[in-house]
Each structure stands twice: as C-alpha cells, then as structure tokens.
Design a protein around this motif. Structure first.
Motif, PDB file in Angstrom:
ATOM      1  N   LYS A   5      75.003 -63.449  43.619  1.00 34.70           N
ATOM      2  CA  LYS A   5      76.256 -63.933  45.087  1.00 34.70           C
ATOM      3  C   LYS A   5      76.777 -64.796  45.039  1.00 34.70           C
ATOM      4  O   LYS A   5      78.019 -64.626  45.468  1.00 34.70           O
ATOM      5  N   TYR A   6      76.738 -65.565  44.265  1.00 35.37           N
ATOM      6  CA  TYR A   6      77.371 -66.821  43.291  1.00 35.37           C
ATOM      7  C   TYR A   6      78.906 -66.717  43.400  1.00 35.37           C
ATOM      8  O   TYR A   6      79.953 -66.403  44.062  1.00 35.37           O
ATOM      9  N   PHE A   7      78.953 -65.310  41.876  1.00 34.89           N
ATOM     10  CA  PHE A   7      79.940 -64.659  41.409  1.00 34.89           C
ATOM     11  C   PHE A   7      80.497 -64.270  41.943  1.00 34.89           C
ATOM     12  O   PHE A   7      82.024 -64.338  41.947  1.00 34.89           O
ATOM     13  N   LEU A   8      80.241 -62.875  43.432  1.00 36.79           N
ATOM     14  CA  LEU A   8      80.363 -61.864  44.064  1.00 36.79           C
ATOM     15  C   LEU A   8      81.250 -63.002  45.638  1.00 36.79           C
ATOM     16  O   LEU A   8      82.500 -62.184  45.116  1.00 36.79           O
ATOM     17  N   ALA A   9      81.248 -64.236  45.353  1.00 34.63           N
ATOM     18  CA  ALA A   9      81.969 -64.770  46.671  1.00 34.63           C
ATOM     19  C   ALA A   9      83.166 -65.480  45.877  1.00 34.63           C
ATOM     20  O   ALA A   9      84.178 -65.254  46.290  1.00 34.63           O
ATOM     21  N   LEU A  10      83.922 -65.613  44.126  1.00 32.29           N
ATOM     22  CA  LEU A  10      84.846 -65.454  44.061  1.00 32.29           C
ATOM     23  C   LEU A  10      85.255 -64.604  43.456  1.00 32.29           C
ATOM     24  O   LEU A  10      87.298 -64.958  43.333  1.00 32.29           O
ATOM     25  N   ASP A  11      84.928 -63.639  44.177  1.00 35.40           N
ATOM     26  CA  ASP A  11      86.259 -62.326  43.680  1.00 35.40           C
ATOM     27  C   ASP A  11      86.791 -62.336  45.050  1.00 35.40           C
ATOM     28  O   ASP A  11      85.997 -62.095  46.330  1.00 35.40           O
ATOM     29  N   ASP A  12      88.249 -61.798  45.045  1.00 32.31           N
ATOM     30  CA  ASP A  12      89.207 -62.078  46.475  1.00 32.31           C
ATOM     31  C   ASP A  12      89.168 -60.387  46.559  1.00 32.31           C
ATOM     32  O   ASP A  12      89.575 -60.357  47.202  1.00 32.31           O
ATOM     33  N   GLY A  13      89.170 -59.500  46.051  1.00 32.20           N
ATOM     34  CA  GLY A  13      88.731 -58.704  45.460  1.00 32.20           C
ATOM     35  C   GLY A  13      90.146 -57.629  45.255  1.00 32.20           C
ATOM     36  O   GLY A  13      90.206 -56.502  45.592  1.00 32.20           O
ATOM     37  N   VAL A  14      90.964 -58.053  45.261  1.00 34.43           N
ATOM     38  CA  VAL A  14      92.758 -58.230  45.167  1.00 34.43           C
ATOM     39  C   VAL A  14      93.335 -58.199  43.060  1.00 34.43           C
ATOM     40  O   VAL A  14      93.456 -56.898  42.934  1.00 34.43           O
ATOM     41  N   THR A  15      92.778 -59.132  43.049  1.00 33.27           N
ATOM     42  CA  THR A  15      93.083 -59.836  41.404  1.00 33.27           C
ATOM     43  C   THR A  15      92.337 -59.353  40.830  1.00 33.27           C
ATOM     44  O   THR A  15      91.030 -59.538  40.943  1.00 33.27           O
ATOM     45  N   GLN A  16      92.435 -59.978  39.372  1.00 34.72           N
ATOM     46  CA  GLN A  16      91.318 -60.139  38.555  1.00 34.72           C
ATOM     47  C   GLN A  16      90.303 -60.999  38.731  1.00 34.72           C
ATOM     48  O   GLN A  16      91.087 -62.071  38.930  1.00 34.72           O
ATOM     49  N   THR A  17      89.118 -61.365  38.655  1.00 34.18           N
ATOM     50  CA  THR A  17      88.413 -62.326  38.941  1.00 34.18           C
ATOM     51  C   THR A  17      88.771 -63.396  37.455  1.00 34.18           C
ATOM     52  O   THR A  17      87.926 -63.096  36.424  1.00 34.18           O
ATOM     53  N   HIS A  18      88.431 -64.882  37.651  1.00 36.33           N
ATOM     54  CA  HIS A  18      88.647 -65.680  36.523  1.00 36.33           C
ATOM     55  C   HIS A  18      87.806 -66.800  37.088  1.00 36.33           C
ATOM     56  O   HIS A  18      88.137 -67.199  38.472  1.00 36.33           O
ATOM     57  N   ILE A  19      85.960 -66.720  36.348  1.00 33.89           N
ATOM     58  CA  ILE A  19      85.682 -67.777  36.459  1.00 33.89           C
ATOM     59  C   ILE A  19      85.963 -68.843  35.091  1.00 33.89           C
ATOM     60  O   ILE A  19      85.761 -68.832  34.105  1.00 33.89           O
ATOM     61  N   LEU A  20      85.843 -70.215  36.034  1.00 28.98           N
ATOM     62  CA  LEU A  20      86.172 -71.206  34.902  1.00 28.98           C
ATOM     63  C   LEU A  20      84.948 -71.879  34.827  1.00 28.98           C
ATOM     64  O   LEU A  20      83.820 -71.470  35.203  1.00 28.98           O
ATOM     65  N   ASN A  21      84.862 -72.322  33.767  1.00 27.07           N
ATOM     66  CA  ASN A  21      83.894 -73.707  33.312  1.00 27.07           C
ATOM     67  C   ASN A  21      83.124 -74.432  34.418  1.00 27.07           C
ATOM     68  O   ASN A  21      81.998 -74.139  34.587  1.00 27.07           O
ATOM     69  N   GLY A  22      83.999 -74.680  35.234  1.00 25.47           N
ATOM     70  CA  GLY A  22      83.200 -75.380  36.781  1.00 25.47           C
ATOM     71  C   GLY A  22      82.673 -74.752  37.159  1.00 25.47           C
ATOM     72  O   GLY A  22      81.873 -75.437  37.913  1.00 25.47           O
ATOM     73  N   ASP A  23      83.385 -73.815  37.835  1.00 26.20           N
ATOM     74  CA  ASP A  23      82.387 -71.945  37.979  1.00 26.20           C
ATOM     75  C   ASP A  23      80.905 -72.444  37.546  1.00 26.20           C
ATOM     76  O   ASP A  23      80.047 -72.138  38.765  1.00 26.20           O
ATOM     77  N   ILE A  24      80.355 -71.678  36.583  1.00 33.54           N
ATOM     78  CA  ILE A  24      79.898 -72.319  36.097  1.00 33.54           C
ATOM     79  C   ILE A  24      78.729 -73.316  35.596  1.00 33.54           C
ATOM     80  O   ILE A  24      77.218 -72.948  36.336  1.00 33.54           O
ATOM     81  N   ALA A  25      78.889 -73.942  35.668  1.00 33.48           N
ATOM     82  CA  ALA A  25      78.988 -75.108  35.860  1.00 33.48           C
ATOM     83  C   ALA A  25      77.899 -75.463  37.534  1.00 33.48           C
ATOM     84  O   ALA A  25      76.867 -76.376  37.474  1.00 33.48           O
ATOM     85  N   ALA A  26      78.776 -74.835  38.793  1.00 39.92           N
ATOM     86  CA  ALA A  26      78.306 -75.248  39.821  1.00 39.92           C
ATOM     87  C   ALA A  26      77.033 -74.312  40.356  1.00 39.92           C
ATOM     88  O   ALA A  26      76.392 -74.410  41.961  1.00 39.92           O
ATOM     89  N   CYS A  27      76.730 -73.304  39.780  1.00 43.20           N
ATOM     90  CA  CYS A  27      76.092 -72.148  39.727  1.00 43.20           C
ATOM     91  C   CYS A  27      74.460 -72.433  39.951  1.00 43.20           C
ATOM     92  O   CYS A  27      74.087 -73.531  38.540  1.00 43.20           O
ATOM     93  N   GLN A  28      73.525 -72.758  40.766  1.00 40.40           N
ATOM     94  CA  GLN A  28      72.089 -72.552  41.232  1.00 40.40           C
ATOM     95  C   GLN A  28      71.863 -72.052  40.147  1.00 40.40           C
ATOM     96  O   GLN A  28      72.309 -70.540  41.193  1.00 40.40           O
ATOM     97  N   LEU A  29      70.835 -71.807  39.518  1.00 43.55           N
ATOM     98  CA  LEU A  29      70.003 -71.174  39.058  1.00 43.55           C
ATOM     99  C   LEU A  29      68.343 -71.497  39.091  1.00 43.55           C
ATOM    100  O   LEU A  29      68.387 -72.612  38.389  1.00 43.55           O
ATOM    101  N   PHE A  30      67.440 -70.825  39.801  1.00 46.25           N
ATOM    102  CA  PHE A  30      66.376 -71.228  39.859  1.00 46.25           C
ATOM    103  C   PHE A  30      65.163 -70.301  39.225  1.00 46.25           C
ATOM    104  O   PHE A  30      65.546 -69.179  38.740  1.00 46.25           O
ATOM    105  N   ALA A  31      64.260 -71.027  37.995  1.00 42.10           N
ATOM    106  CA  ALA A  31      63.634 -71.135  37.427  1.00 42.10           C
ATOM    107  C   ALA A  31      62.262 -71.880  37.040  1.00 42.10           C
ATOM    108  O   ALA A  31      62.692 -72.934  37.786  1.00 42.10           O
ATOM    109  N   PRO A  32      61.224 -71.288  36.887  1.00 38.44           N
ATOM    110  CA  PRO A  32      60.030 -72.442  36.949  1.00 38.44           C
ATOM    111  C   PRO A  32      59.867 -73.071  36.582  1.00 38.44           C
ATOM    112  O   PRO A  32      60.126 -73.268  35.165  1.00 38.44           O
ATOM    113  N   VAL A  33      59.378 -74.474  37.047  1.00 40.68           N
ATOM    114  CA  VAL A  33      59.776 -76.095  36.104  1.00 40.68           C
ATOM    115  C   VAL A  33      58.273 -75.488  35.076  1.00 40.68           C
ATOM    116  O   VAL A  33      58.425 -76.061  34.014  1.00 40.68           O
TER     117      VAL A  33
END
Length: 87
Positions: A5-33
C-alpha cells in the motif's frame, strides 16, 4: 512488495512512478523479532509446502487414472451398463 500500500500510494496513475531511496527507507516492513517466532513461521510454511507437493502428486496420479479409464472407455475395452445408475 509490488502490491504494498505504501508504494501504491506513490503512484499518481498518470506518469511513470519513480521511487527514491528515501521512499524505500521510509517504508515500514513488519517482521517477527523473536527468533522462535521466525522459526515457527518457517516450520509452518515448510510443512505447507510439503503438503502441497503431496497433494500435487496425488492429483497427478488421479489424472493418470482418469486418463487410463477414459482410454478404456474410448477403445471399448470397458463398457458402462445403461440403467444401472441409482438416483
């Protein structure tokens, strides 16, 4: 991650989506500790994989049996009796 959902929100549906390093670093992924929880999940997934393989083998054998039975019916080696089906 392709439907995250986080990455889908970056897509505006018009232009090609560019995901920057900061966007990836800000994404929360949950995994068992806890290691035990990770091991338990891995064990369950492994067991499921084994069960799926067994079911696929069973399906393959059933399809072979069906093919053999159909071949016998088509060649006339086996005949079905009319009027013997109980309803």
């Amino acid at each position: 991650m392709n439907r995250h959902k986080y990455f889908l929100a970056l897509d505006d549906g018009v232009t090609q989506t560019h995901i920057l390093n900061g966007d990836i670093a800000a994404c929360q992924l949950f995994a068992p500790v806890k290691r035990e929880e990770q091991t338990a999940i891995a064990t369950i997934l492994s067991d499921m994989d084994t069960e799926i393989q067994a079911l696929e083998q069973r399906l393959g054998k059933t399809r072979q049996i069906k093919q053999g039975m159909m071949q016998e019916l088509m060649t006339g080696k086996t005949r079905l009796l009319q009027g013997t089906v109980n309803t």
